[in-house]
Motif scaffolding. Structure first.
Motif, PDB file in Angstrom:
ATOM      1  N   LYS A   1     -35.033   7.682  87.088  1.00 37.31           N
ATOM      2  CA  LYS A   1     -33.842   7.542  87.925  1.00 37.31           C
ATOM      3  C   LYS A   1     -33.526   6.066  88.041  1.00 37.31           C
ATOM      4  O   LYS A   1     -34.370   5.258  88.419  1.00 37.31           O
ATOM      5  CB  LYS A   1     -34.080   8.147  89.311  1.00 37.31           C
TER       6      LYS A   1
ATOM      7  N   ASN B   1     -28.234   6.059  92.247  1.00 37.04           N
ATOM      8  CA  ASN B   1     -27.938   7.313  92.940  1.00 37.04           C
ATOM      9  C   ASN B   1     -27.389   8.392  92.003  1.00 37.04           C
ATOM     10  O   ASN B   1     -27.652   9.577  92.195  1.00 37.04           O
ATOM     11  CB  ASN B   1     -26.942   7.066  94.078  1.00 37.04           C
ATOM     12  N   ASN B   2     -26.606   7.986  91.021  1.00 40.17           N
ATOM     13  CA  ASN B   2     -26.032   8.962  90.099  1.00 40.17           C
ATOM     14  C   ASN B   2     -26.247   8.562  88.646  1.00 40.17           C
ATOM     15  O   ASN B   2     -25.465   8.934  87.761  1.00 40.17           O
ATOM     16  CB  ASN B   2     -24.535   9.160  90.379  1.00 40.17           C
TER      17      ASN B   2
ATOM     18  N   PRO C   1     -25.539  16.073  92.646  1.00 34.44           N
ATOM     19  CA  PRO C   1     -26.717  15.294  92.247  1.00 34.44           C
ATOM     20  C   PRO C   1     -27.628  16.116  91.349  1.00 34.44           C
ATOM     21  O   PRO C   1     -27.666  17.354  91.450  1.00 34.44           O
ATOM     22  CB  PRO C   1     -27.399  14.970  93.585  1.00 34.44           C
TER      23      PRO C   1
END
Length: 281
Positions: free
Chosen positions: A87, A90-91, A115
């Motif tokens: 990751k 956030n997106n 998400p």
């Protein structure tokens, strides 16, 4: 170790990839597959054989193909599946094909509005979207996003997919052996067709039942036994009366009776699309 440490040779120095991209641009990709392009180069012959794949198969590329030939795919809509790596924001996250973890990670910008919700980080992810060459300033402006320059500078000029759809992509065995984490999630499940009851009902490997309320709307309206497909939809428990009522379709009485006997209260993938898989075992 950072996933970027596996990067190795840069795409910008991959002369073979650029040569292939040049051929693909001169001869539109819709008419050539990679094998045919290679054959054309080897024979020094620009006469291409027709691509017999469906439009969906042409768009559904593996992440290794994307990393090698992304310049020829810039601006095209593709679907890739790969193992979740990291990751980033956030997106945003990175994936790499399970069999080719040594290639450059592919950056995904998730603009689906949902998400990425993974039961665990060791399953694959499917992403569908448009291929771009990552330019922090351009992507931020074009898609109204904010990126930290220090974090994303390392991805400059690398392939990025601006995804309008992302979903966990577990194997059928992962679902049937432990369905609880997957219930009520949207999934993209690759698998071999084990049995076909009707256009509305078939079974993937490891005995995962699939119900397709609207088969005529799918990219692959009728599947055949032994075919490898990807089925996208939501996992639920099999209560046929409830499913028929919610989705507005009715199974054949004989098939209904058999499914209730064999699969009652077991996991069922209720799909909105089925299409051929570009990933072979």
């Amino acid at each position: 170790m950072s996933s970027r440490s596996t990067k190795g040779g840069s795409l910008r120095s991959a002369k073979g990839a650029f040569a292939l991209a040049a051929i693909a641009i001169a001869l539109p990709m819709g008419y050539l597959n990679a094998q045919e392009v290679t054959r054309t180069i080897n024979k020094n012959n620009i006469i291409a054989q027709a691509d017999r794949r469906t439009p969906q198969e042409r768009r559904n590329v593996t992440s290794e193909e994307l990393a090698d030939k992304f310049k020829a795919l810039v601006g095209k809509r593709v679907t890739v599946r790969g193992r979740f790596l990291e990751k980033i924001g956030n997106n945003t996250f990175t994936i790499a094909d399970e069999e080719f973890l040594g290639v450059e990670p592919i950056l995904i910008v998730n603009l689906s509005g949902n998400p990425l919700d993974l039961p665990s980080n060791d399953i694959e992810v499917q992403a569908t979207g448009v291929v771009r060459s990552f330019s922090l300033a351009e992507i931020a402006k074009r898609y109204n996003q904010q990126f930290d320059r220090a974090t994303y500078a390392q991805y400059e000029n690398d392939p990025v997919i601006i995804a309008r759809s992302v979903a966990p992509a577990p194997e059928p065995e992962e679902i049937t052996s432990n369905p609880s984490p997957y219930y009520n999630r949207r999934l993209a499940v690759p698998g071999n067709v084990q049995r076909v009851y009707s256009p509305n009902a078939f079974v993937l490997e490891n005995n995962l039942l699939v119900l397709n309320p609207y088969p005529k709307q799918a990219a692959r309206p009728r599947v055949t036994q032994g075919e490898r497909v990807v089925a996208t939809g939501v996992l639920d428990r099999l209560v046929i009366a409830d499913i028929e009522r919610e989705y507005g379709f009715t199974l054949d009485a004989g098939i209904r009776k058999q499914l209730e006997a064999d699969y009652a209260d077991r996991p069922v993938l209720i799909v909105d699309n089925v299409y051929p898989s570009a990933v072979d075992e």
